[in-house]
Design a protein around this motif. Structure first.
Motif, short mmCIF file in Angstrom:
data_model
loop_
_atom_site.label_atom_id
_atom_site.label_comp_id
_atom_site.label_asym_id
_atom_site.label_seq_id
_atom_site.Cartn_x
_atom_site.Cartn_y
_atom_site.Cartn_z
N CYS A 123 0.81 -1.21 0.00
CA CYS A 123 0.00 0.00 0.00
C CYS A 123 0.85 1.28 0.00
N GLU A 143 -0.19 -3.17 4.40
CA GLU A 143 1.00 -2.35 4.63
C GLU A 143 1.79 -2.97 5.78
N ARG A 144 3.09 -3.17 5.59
CA ARG A 144 3.88 -3.85 6.60
C ARG A 144 4.74 -2.93 7.45
N TYR A 149 1.55 2.43 8.29
CA TYR A 149 0.20 1.93 8.55
C TYR A 149 -0.55 2.86 9.52
N GLU A 153 -4.07 4.81 8.66
CA GLU A 153 -5.30 4.61 9.43
C GLU A 153 -5.83 5.92 10.02
N ILE A 169 -7.69 -1.62 5.41
CA ILE A 169 -6.23 -1.62 5.37
C ILE A 169 -5.75 -2.55 6.48
N PHE A 171 -2.52 -4.36 8.66
CA PHE A 171 -1.11 -4.26 9.02
C PHE A 171 -0.51 -5.66 9.02
#
Length: 266
Positions: A123, A143-144, A149, A153, A169, A171
């Motif tokens: 993302c 999204e890592r 992230y 959010e 979304i 994590f």
């Protein structure tokens, strides 16, 4: 472990950031200065940031940290070089209001007219995910990076755009067991992958924002392994790459090329 200094205007926002980011960073929190940052001129804000960053450097004897500020529903991220980044889906400075190029839009051509459900596994700042949402696709994103992230959010929560508020979304990354569960349980038509590479040039970010983002997420050195795993699901995979770069794996089924980027379809 990298340090992050969090300065907020409310205890609630401070706790929100601290609770989520604590496993990943050494954290120090502060109440925001009475001089409202968003009410200052740009030059005043820059002087404020510069002073605070110099204070942090002296305090910690570190040259590598992040500085996260919250005021009036806005989160601003800075690094030790005073590069700054803010995600705001209602504004357009990161191209969150990008319009389709119609039949010549490379991303839409790669995704395909018959596709409806898209999984974005990288993302980042959400620029392509938000564009696809605006084109009527159903999009879910992974999204890592924990700080990216968190910013995504918070920007999603404060957005006034309905398609953004309902956008899932997650994590996690491609090595997570939850990744397998989500991909297998849901009927995605396309998996979209935009790995971060040093040579990538075409971007909606300014030089300052790009430098901070690279400092934050680094390069996706495991991009080849991720793509191999994505192809195991037997779904259409679209990969965004710099035009002059080599293919991550074997030659794709087709490519859509622009002036500086291309989309590979596997």
């Amino acid at each position: 472990m990298k340090s992050i200094f969090i300065e907020t205007d409310t205890l609630e926002s401070q706790l929100k950031a601290k609770d989520f980011l604590r496993p990943f960073f050494e954290i120090q929190c502060f109440s925001i200065n009475l001089n409202s940052i968003t009410q200052q001129t740009d030059s005043m804000s820059k002087r404020y940031f510069k002073k605070k960053i110099e204070e942090f450097k002296k305090q910690t004897q570190k040259d590598n940290f992040f500085y996260l500020i919250h005021e009036k529903d806005k989160w601003i991220l800075l690094d030790e070089e005073q590069n700054s980044l803010m995600i705001d889906f209602d504004e357009d400075h990161l191209n969150y209001r990008r319009k389709s190029a119609g039949k010549n839009d490379l991303l839409l051509k790669a995704i395909g007219k018959k596709s409806e459900n898209i999984l974005d596994v990288s993302c980042g700042l959400g620029i392509d995910s938000v564009f696809l949402l605006g084109q009527g696709f159903t999009v879910e994103s992974f999204e890592r990076n924990p700080l990216v992230y968190f910013l995504l959010e918070q920007a999603k929560t404060s957005s006034s755009r309905n398609e953004i508020k309902s956008w899932p979304i997650y994590f996690l990354d491609s090595q997570s067991d939850s990744f397998d569960e989500i991909v297998k349980q849901k009927n995605f038509d396309v998996i979209y992958f935009d790995p971060m590479f040093p040579e990538k040039k075409k971007t909606a970010l300014s030089k300052q924002e790009m430098q901070l983002f690279k400092n934050l997420v680094g390069s996706d050195e495991d991009a080849i392994e991720i793509l191999k795993r994505l192809l195991m699901y037997g779904k259409k995979v679209v990969v965004k790459r710099p035009l002059r770069s080599e293919y991550l794996l074997e030659k794709p089924k087709m490519t859509f090329e622009g002036n500086s980027i291309r989309f590979e379809v596997y």
